[in-house]
Design an enzyme around this catalytic site. Structure first.
Site, mmCIF file in Angstrom:
data_model
loop_
_atom_site.group_PDB
_atom_site.id
_atom_site.type_symbol
_atom_site.label_atom_id
_atom_site.label_comp_id
_atom_site.label_asym_id
_atom_site.label_seq_id
_atom_site.Cartn_x
_atom_site.Cartn_y
_atom_site.Cartn_z
ATOM 1 N N ASP A 191 -32.765 131.465 -26.146
ATOM 2 C CA ASP A 191 -31.444 131.820 -26.684
ATOM 3 C C ASP A 191 -30.576 132.369 -25.560
ATOM 4 O OD1 ASP A 191 -29.296 132.921 -28.426
ATOM 5 O OD2 ASP A 191 -30.763 132.710 -30.018
ATOM 6 N N ASP B 80 -29.172 128.757 -22.044
ATOM 7 C CA ASP B 80 -27.919 128.222 -22.571
ATOM 8 C C ASP B 80 -28.144 126.722 -22.683
ATOM 9 O OD1 ASP B 80 -25.398 127.129 -22.996
ATOM 10 O OD2 ASP B 80 -24.381 128.676 -21.826
ATOM 11 N N VAL B 81 -28.170 126.212 -23.907
ATOM 12 C CA VAL B 81 -28.554 124.810 -24.113
ATOM 13 C C VAL B 81 -27.592 123.831 -23.449
ATOM 14 C CG1 VAL B 81 -29.800 125.299 -26.254
ATOM 15 C CG2 VAL B 81 -27.366 124.664 -26.359
ATOM 16 N N ASN C 92 -32.254 124.049 -32.538
ATOM 17 C CA ASN C 92 -31.617 124.792 -33.631
ATOM 18 C C ASN C 92 -30.333 125.500 -33.217
ATOM 19 O OD1 ASN C 92 -31.624 126.608 -36.188
ATOM 20 N ND2 ASN C 92 -31.793 128.061 -34.478
ATOM 21 N N TYR D 111 -17.334 120.551 -35.474
ATOM 22 C CA TYR D 111 -18.666 120.851 -35.988
ATOM 23 C C TYR D 111 -19.238 119.631 -36.711
ATOM 24 C CZ TYR D 111 -22.366 123.422 -38.481
ATOM 25 O OH TYR D 111 -23.578 123.861 -38.968
ATOM 26 N N LYS E 179 -22.520 117.437 -35.739
ATOM 27 C CA LYS E 179 -23.686 117.344 -36.616
ATOM 28 C C LYS E 179 -23.964 115.911 -37.067
ATOM 29 C CE LYS E 179 -24.867 121.699 -36.507
ATOM 30 N NZ LYS E 179 -26.127 122.110 -35.842
ATOM 31 N N VAL F 68 -26.203 128.774 -45.448
ATOM 32 C CA VAL F 68 -27.349 129.656 -45.230
ATOM 33 C C VAL F 68 -26.812 131.032 -44.854
ATOM 34 C CG1 VAL F 68 -29.535 129.952 -44.020
ATOM 35 C CG2 VAL F 68 -28.576 127.653 -44.305
ATOM 36 N N THR G 139 -26.616 133.598 -42.762
ATOM 37 C CA THR G 139 -26.896 134.007 -41.385
ATOM 38 C C THR G 139 -25.580 134.467 -40.758
ATOM 39 O OG1 THR G 139 -26.368 131.867 -40.403
ATOM 40 C CG2 THR G 139 -28.640 132.182 -41.176
HETATM 41 N N1 NAD Z 1 -25.816 129.120 -41.532
HETATM 42 C C1 NAD Z 1 -25.438 128.000 -42.110
HETATM 43 O O1 NAD Z 1 -24.763 128.010 -43.150
HETATM 44 C C2 NAD Z 1 -25.831 126.663 -41.506
HETATM 45 C C3 NAD Z 1 -25.641 125.506 -42.284
HETATM 46 C C4 NAD Z 1 -25.985 124.284 -41.756
HETATM 47 C C5 NAD Z 1 -26.514 124.201 -40.484
HETATM 48 N N2 NAD Z 1 -26.677 125.332 -39.739
HETATM 49 C C6 NAD Z 1 -27.205 125.185 -38.391
HETATM 50 O O2 NAD Z 1 -28.353 125.977 -38.218
HETATM 51 C C7 NAD Z 1 -28.485 126.296 -36.837
HETATM 52 C C8 NAD Z 1 -28.785 127.786 -36.700
HETATM 53 O O3 NAD Z 1 -27.675 128.519 -37.163
HETATM 54 P P1 NAD Z 1 -27.795 129.924 -37.902
HETATM 55 O O4 NAD Z 1 -27.150 129.774 -39.219
HETATM 56 O O5 NAD Z 1 -29.176 130.430 -37.830
HETATM 57 O O6 NAD Z 1 -26.787 130.775 -37.002
HETATM 58 P P2 NAD Z 1 -26.984 132.084 -36.108
HETATM 59 O O7 NAD Z 1 -25.637 132.346 -35.554
HETATM 60 O O8 NAD Z 1 -27.687 133.153 -36.861
HETATM 61 O O9 NAD Z 1 -27.967 131.592 -34.949
HETATM 62 C C9 NAD Z 1 -27.561 130.727 -33.927
HETATM 63 C C10 NAD Z 1 -28.259 131.129 -32.652
HETATM 64 O O10 NAD Z 1 -27.877 130.187 -31.620
HETATM 65 C C11 NAD Z 1 -27.677 130.941 -30.427
HETATM 66 N N3 NAD Z 1 -26.810 130.210 -29.507
HETATM 67 C C12 NAD Z 1 -25.463 130.031 -29.607
HETATM 68 N N4 NAD Z 1 -25.033 129.350 -28.524
HETATM 69 C C13 NAD Z 1 -26.105 129.084 -27.755
HETATM 70 C C14 NAD Z 1 -26.299 128.408 -26.529
HETATM 71 N N5 NAD Z 1 -25.261 127.889 -25.853
HETATM 72 N N6 NAD Z 1 -27.554 128.300 -26.019
HETATM 73 C C15 NAD Z 1 -28.597 128.870 -26.678
HETATM 74 N N7 NAD Z 1 -28.490 129.528 -27.835
HETATM 75 C C16 NAD Z 1 -27.249 129.630 -28.369
HETATM 76 C C17 NAD Z 1 -27.052 132.253 -30.894
HETATM 77 O O11 NAD Z 1 -27.164 133.262 -29.898
HETATM 78 C C18 NAD Z 1 -27.844 132.533 -32.159
HETATM 79 O O12 NAD Z 1 -28.993 133.318 -31.897
HETATM 80 C C19 NAD Z 1 -27.193 125.859 -36.163
HETATM 81 O O13 NAD Z 1 -27.395 124.626 -35.486
HETATM 82 C C20 NAD Z 1 -26.245 125.659 -37.322
HETATM 83 O O14 NAD Z 1 -25.227 124.729 -37.056
HETATM 84 C C21 NAD Z 1 -26.375 126.575 -40.230
#
Ligand code: NAD
Length: 260
Positions: free
Chosen positions: A37, A58-59, A85, A150, A154, A183, A185
Site C-alpha cells: 500500500d 505505489d501501484v 485491489n 472510475y 473498472k 461497500v 469503506t
Molecule cells: N467501497 C466500495 O464501495 C467499492 C465498490 C466497488 C469496488 N471497490 C473497489 O475495491 C477496491 C478497494 O477499495 P476500498 O473500498 O477497500 O477502499 P479503501 O479506500 O478503504 O482502500 C483502498 C486502498 O488502496 C490504497 N491505495 C490508493 N492508491 C494507491 C496506490 N497508488 N498504490 C497502492 N495503494 C493505493 C489506499 O491507501 C487504501 O488503503 C478498489 O479497487 C475499489 O475501486 C470499492
C-alpha cells in the site's frame, strides 16, 4: 487443512477496507500475506503477526512492483496469489475533471493492475501456479453518473482480466475479477462523517438494501484465489447485493419496505 495453507499472497491496497479484510481472511486460511500500500500497513501486519509483511507500493510505479515481488519471494519463499485491489474514486461531472484527476484514477485503478500482472505472473508461474484476482466494480459491468474515469478504469480491469486469463491460464495462473457494489469503506465514506445506516438509504432500490461489509467481498476474493474455484478463469463474480440484477419500481407490487 485451511484453504490457503502454504500459499503466499500479495494484496494491494491492503492497509484498509476490502484489502485489509482480505488479508485477515487469507491469514486465517493459512496464507502468508504481503500487504502492499502507499499507506502504512504496518499496524495490520503487526495484528496478523509473522504471517504478514507490510511493504510500501505505489501501484503506478512499474519498477516498485518488481521490488515488491522480489521482497515477497525473498521473505516467504515464493508467490502464488496476487490480489489487485488498490483503487481510488473521484466524483465529478465529465466536463469538470482536471487532467490530473483523470490520469490519477486510470493510472491507479487500471494501469496499476496491469503492471501487477506483469511483475507477479512470472513469480507465480515459477512457484508452480496460482491465481490472480482483480477487484473491479459494479461500475465495470454497468455505470453510474459522476464517475466517468472510475467506470472507464473498472471496465478496463474487467476486459484486461479476460486477456490475462487467456494468456496465463495455460501457464497455471487463473485470472478472475470481482465486482463489488457499495461497500462500507473509506472509499465510500472518505471523510468518515457518514454512518452506514445513512449510506444504506441510498440503496433502497436494490434487492439487498444496504452497503456490503468489506468481509463480504473478501469472501468472494478468497473463493477466486483458492482451490474451490479451480474451474473458473476469466470470470466475473458480482458481490453487489443484486444491484446489477435490477432495481425496484416503487409503483409496482413486489417491492420491499422502504428503508426508514
Ligand atoms: N467501497 C466500495 O464501495 C467499492 C465498490 C466497488 C469496488 N471497490 C473497489 O475495491 C477496491 C478497494 O477499495 P476500498 O473500498 O477497500 O477502499 P479503501 O479506500 O478503504 O482502500 C483502498 C486502498 O488502496 C490504497 N491505495 C490508493 N492508491 C494507491 C496506490 N497508488 N498504490 C497502492 N495503494 C493505493 C489506499 O491507501 C487504501 O488503503 C478498489 O479497487 C475499489 O475501486 C470499492
Amino acid at each position: 487443512m485451511a484453504r490457503l495453507d502454504g500459499k503466499v499472497a500479495l494484496i494491494t491496497g491492503a492497509a484498509s477496507g476490502i484489502g485489509a479484510a482480505t488479508a485477515r481472511l487469507f491469514a486465517t486460511e493459512g496464507a502468508k500475506v504481503v500487504l502492499a500500500d502507499v499507506a502504512d500497513a504496518g499496524p495490520l501486519a503487526a495484528e496478523i503477526g509473522e504471517a504478514a509483511l507490510a511493504v510500501t507500493l505505489d501501484v503506478r510505479q512499474r519498477d516498485a512492483w518488481t521490488v515488491v515481488v522480489e521482497q515477497a519471494v525473498a521473505h516467504f519463499g515464493g508467490l502464488h496469489i496476487l490480489v489487485n485491489n488498490a483503487g481510488i474514486m473521484i466524483y465529478n461531472l465529465i466536463g469538470d475533471y482536471t487532467e490530473e484527476e483523470i490520469r490519477r484514477v486510470i493510472d491507479i485503478n487500471l494501469i496499476g493492475p496491469i503492471f501487477g500482472v506483469q511483475a507477479a505472473a512470472p513469480a507465480i508461474e515459477a512457484a508452480g501456479g496460482g491465481a490472480i484476482v482483480n477487484v473491479s466494480s459494479v461500475d465495470g459491468l454497468t455505470v453510474h453518473n459522476a464517475m466517468a474515469p472510475y467506470a472507464a478504469s473498472k471496465w478496463g480491469v474487467r476486459g484486461f482480466t479476460k486477456v490475462a486469463a487467456l494468456e496465463l491460464t495455460h501457464r497455471g495462473i487463473r485470472v478472475n475479477s470481482v465486482h463489488p457494489g457499495g461497500v462500507f469503506t473509506a472509499l465510500a465514506n472518505p471523510d468518515g462523517s457518514l454512518r452506514k445506516s445513512d449510506l444504506d438509504k441510498n440503496l433502497a432500490h436494490n434487492p439487498i438494501q444496504r452497503l456490503a461489509f468489506p468481509e463480504e467481498v473478501a469472501a468472494a476474493i478468497l473463493f477466486l484465489a483458492g482451490p474451490e474455484s479451480s474451474y473458473s478463469t476469466g470470470s466475473e463474480v458480482t458481490v453487489d447485493g443484486g444491484m446489477t440484477a435490477g432495481q425496484y419500481f416503487d409503483f409496482l407490487p413486489g417491492t420491499p419496505p422502504a428503508l426508514g
